[in-house]
Design a protein around this motif. Structure first.
Motif, PDB file in Angstrom:
ATOM      1  N   VAL A  52       0.828  -1.209   0.000  1.00 53.19           N
ATOM      2  CA  VAL A  52       0.000   0.000   0.000  1.00 53.19           C
ATOM      3  C   VAL A  52       0.864   1.261   0.000  1.00 53.19           C
ATOM      4  N   SER A  53       0.243   2.333  -0.454  1.00 49.90           N
ATOM      5  CA  SER A  53       0.843   3.667  -0.366  1.00 49.90           C
ATOM      6  C   SER A  53      -0.156   4.587   0.299  1.00 49.90           C
ATOM      7  N   ILE A  54       0.343   5.443   1.137  1.00 45.24           N
ATOM      8  CA  ILE A  54      -0.491   6.489   1.725  1.00 45.24           C
ATOM      9  C   ILE A  54      -0.217   7.737   0.907  1.00 45.24           C
ATOM     10  N   VAL A  55      -1.210   8.152   0.122  1.00 44.06           N
ATOM     11  CA  VAL A  55      -0.998   9.262  -0.802  1.00 44.06           C
ATOM     12  C   VAL A  55      -1.301  10.615  -0.173  1.00 44.06           C
ATOM     13  N   ASN A  56      -1.955  10.597   0.965  1.00 42.03           N
ATOM     14  CA  ASN A  56      -2.212  11.837   1.685  1.00 42.03           C
ATOM     15  C   ASN A  56      -2.773  11.471   3.058  1.00 42.03           C
ATOM     16  N   PHE A  57      -2.756  12.424   3.965  1.00 42.71           N
ATOM     17  CA  PHE A  57      -3.372  12.221   5.272  1.00 42.71           C
ATOM     18  C   PHE A  57      -3.702  13.578   5.874  1.00 42.71           C
ATOM     19  N   HIS A  58      -4.673  13.579   6.763  1.00 42.58           N
ATOM     20  CA  HIS A  58      -5.079  14.793   7.482  1.00 42.58           C
ATOM     21  C   HIS A  58      -5.267  14.435   8.945  1.00 42.58           C
ATOM     22  N   ARG A  59      -4.809  15.312   9.801  1.00 41.96           N
ATOM     23  CA  ARG A  59      -4.959  15.118  11.242  1.00 41.96           C
ATOM     24  C   ARG A  59      -5.932  16.161  11.774  1.00 41.96           C
ATOM     25  N   PHE A  60      -6.844  15.710  12.606  1.00 41.29           N
ATOM     26  CA  PHE A  60      -7.840  16.588  13.209  1.00 41.29           C
ATOM     27  C   PHE A  60      -7.702  16.519  14.718  1.00 41.29           C
ATOM     28  N   GLU A  61      -7.716  17.680  15.351  1.00 41.52           N
ATOM     29  CA  GLU A  61      -7.600  17.732  16.799  1.00 41.52           C
ATOM     30  C   GLU A  61      -8.905  18.245  17.375  1.00 41.52           C
ATOM     31  N   GLY A  62      -9.398  17.540  18.389  1.00 44.24           N
ATOM     32  CA  GLY A  62     -10.621  17.966  19.052  1.00 44.24           C
ATOM     33  C   GLY A  62     -10.389  19.259  19.811  1.00 44.24           C
ATOM     34  N   TYR A  63     -11.337  20.159  19.738  1.00 43.32           N
ATOM     35  CA  TYR A  63     -11.185  21.453  20.405  1.00 43.32           C
ATOM     36  C   TYR A  63     -11.235  21.332  21.918  1.00 43.32           C
ATOM     37  N   SER A  64     -12.121  20.480  22.416  1.00 47.56           N
ATOM     38  CA  SER A  64     -12.279  20.420  23.865  1.00 47.56           C
ATOM     39  C   SER A  64     -12.072  19.026  24.440  1.00 47.56           C
TER      40      SER A  64
END
Length: 117
Positions: A52-64
């Motif tokens: 497999v290849s990871i062609v992109n990724f996004h990280r999200f952080e919870g505000y609270s």
């Protein structure tokens, strides 16, 4: 906070926004990591990290709440499947998924810049 920084913060995409856009772009498989490797919901085939290849990724952080933190990986397999793997981030991450991701050699991050003049 400067006005431009404040507007940029307000316009950050959500996990739902990113997921919907990925599906429109053909990332339709819902991947998960099993003991045999990466697979989709049907569990017809399993992929090792070198498949497999990871062609992109996004990280999200919870505000609270740290439980709201997540990473979404855009994955392409060596036989042409495209899909997403979503994992918690930080202390709540799934160890099996995190270990699999660490073993993937083909990992990229594509950054789209919106430049206003």
């Amino acid at each position: 906070m400067k006005k431009d920084e404040q507007n940029a913060t307000l316009q950050m995409p959500t996990l739902l926004d990113i997921t919907n856009k990925a599906i429109q772009d053909g990332y339709t498989e819902n991947f998960k990591v099993a003991s045999e490797g990466l697979t989709n919901d049907k569990e017809e085939k399993f992929y090792a990290p070198h498949d497999v290849s990871i062609v992109n990724f996004h990280r999200f952080e919870g505000y609270s709440n740290p439980e709201d933190s997540a990473v979404v990986y855009f994955i392409e397999t060596n036989d042409g499947l495209k899909g997403l793997l979503i994992d918690a981030y930080g202390a709540y991450a799934d160890a099996k998924q995190s270990n699999f991701i660490r073993e993937v050699e083909g990992i990229q991050k594509h950054i789209k810049k919106n430049i206003k003049k």
